[in-house]
Write an enzyme that holds these catalytic residues in place. Sequence first.
Site, PDB file in Angstrom:
ATOM      1  N   HIS A   1       5.852  60.591  64.350  1.00  9.56           N
ATOM      2  CA  HIS A   1       5.536  59.822  65.370  1.00  9.56           C
ATOM      3  C   HIS A   1       7.032  59.126  65.994  1.00  9.56           C
ATOM      4  O   HIS A   1       8.142  59.248  65.464  1.00  9.56           O
ATOM      5  CB  HIS A   1       4.908  58.570  64.758  1.00  9.56           C
ATOM      6  CG  HIS A   1       5.758  57.688  63.714  1.00  9.56           C
ATOM      7  ND1 HIS A   1       6.745  56.921  63.952  1.00  9.56           N
ATOM      8  CD2 HIS A   1       5.619  57.794  62.317  1.00  9.56           C
ATOM      9  CE1 HIS A   1       7.045  56.347  62.747  1.00  9.56           C
ATOM     10  NE2 HIS A   1       6.748  56.966  61.688  1.00  9.56           N
TER      11      HIS A   1
ATOM     12  N   GLU B   1       1.728  55.392  65.192  1.00  8.87           N
ATOM     13  CA  GLU B   1       1.677  55.314  63.916  1.00  8.87           C
ATOM     14  C   GLU B   1       2.101  54.129  63.268  1.00  8.87           C
ATOM     15  O   GLU B   1       1.363  53.666  62.208  1.00  8.87           O
ATOM     16  CB  GLU B   1       2.843  56.536  63.303  1.00  8.87           C
ATOM     17  CG  GLU B   1       2.401  56.934  61.856  1.00  8.87           C
ATOM     18  CD  GLU B   1       2.933  55.952  60.706  1.00  8.87           C
ATOM     19  OE1 GLU B   1       2.754  56.055  59.735  1.00  8.87           O
ATOM     20  OE2 GLU B   1       3.891  55.053  61.149  1.00  8.87           O
TER      21      GLU B   1
ATOM     22  N   ASP C   1       6.784  56.380  67.804  1.00  6.87           N
ATOM     23  CA  ASP C   1       6.844  54.867  67.784  1.00  6.87           C
ATOM     24  C   ASP C   1       7.763  54.286  66.648  1.00  6.87           C
ATOM     25  O   ASP C   1       7.897  54.785  65.712  1.00  6.87           O
ATOM     26  CB  ASP C   1       5.408  54.321  67.982  1.00  6.87           C
ATOM     27  CG  ASP C   1       4.775  54.700  66.914  1.00  6.87           C
ATOM     28  OD1 ASP C   1       4.686  55.699  66.163  1.00  6.87           O
ATOM     29  OD2 ASP C   1       3.710  53.880  66.324  1.00  6.87           O
TER      30      ASP C   1
HETATM   31 ZN   LIG Z   1       6.999  56.285  59.867  1.00  7.13          ZN
END
Ligand SMILES: [Zn+2]
Length: 384
Positions: free
Chosen positions: A72, A140, A74
């Site tokens: 991820h 996430e 983010d």
């Molecule tokens: Zn993580």
Amino acid sequence: MSVDPVTFARDLLRCPSVTPHEGGALALIEKVLAGAGFSVHRVTFSEPGADDVENLYARIGTTGPHLVLAGHTDVVPPGDETRWRHSPFAGDIADGVLFGRGAVDMKGAIACKLAAALDHLAANGGKPNGSISFLITGDEEGIAVNGTVKLLRWAAARGEKFDHCILGEPTNPRALGDMVKIGRRGSLNGTLIVPGTQGHVAYPALADNPVRRIVAVMAAVMAEPLDAGSDHFDPSNLEFTSVDVGNKTVNVIPAEARARFNIRFNDRHTQASLKALIEARAAAAARGGRFRIEWEPSNADVFLTKPGAFVDLVSAAIAEVTGRKPALSTSGGTSDARFIKDYCPVVEFGLVNDTMHKIDERVAMRDLAALTAIYRRILDRYFA
Ligand SMILES: [Zn+2]
């Protein structure tokens, strides 16, 4: 074509991709992967009441075996930026250490995967002996409804079939090579509600105080372990996180008491078996008194990727680079592996997690080099 993992991690850290914002991070990855011959898809998912989130799926190769590198871009918010030694989105390097929100969780690992994949491809004529995919979400750290779970469904609908996955969450407690995660505990939330009869505190016989009963029920629920653990898991555990009657007065017996709890459970249990066990304990303690338990829906079931050839391959690559034999663990919170496991076996290995989500999140440049070498060995062995 190649990328330097430190430079690329730095570029990613400079993208302010706090969930649900893409921040330019996926665009950087897209550019590099497209340049290396991957077919890249940027996919945005929506959900009523939630922010739209951008995700990325990229594949090179058309045959099996198909290895997915997941992660991820983010990050969690930086918190009080003035408390950071280096601005959280500046990508500063000092004394061989790269600072920034997402350095270990997990832009650093994504940079290492990218560098390793490009090196592997360059050494093999630009094509894998099978297929390599990147499955990168931007959802996430948030509520995780517009991320991996939908991206996997989207990929499956396109006919994508995965053989194995490596998720790059930071898994090492102290040093690179400490720990591989081969499973995760499940998580289940519930609220115990005990109704009573409101009344004057000086006339308890005219009321029915739910606080008395909720205390007894809570004690009974906590009295015995939920299980004794299993081969690869610690014992399941229930923790009450809040007990409330919402009573602002001193002279009223409240009408209702509530207690919230969370259970982290191992492979000796399912959500159904846990619910039955807790409700049986509560019923016995309530002795016919009224109570109910409201269970929240959970998408966090327990899972285990059984030790075997794939886990051995990953462990061997780690040992060759770090000189350490990683522990095979199922500890910690949930991760997107809980969704991936429905599609293929998944193991998690990434950077050192001691600064994740903290002020001054950071990664040693030598760890980025070593993790790149580990991922490279995994790819070389997997496609040998
Ligand atoms: Zn993580």
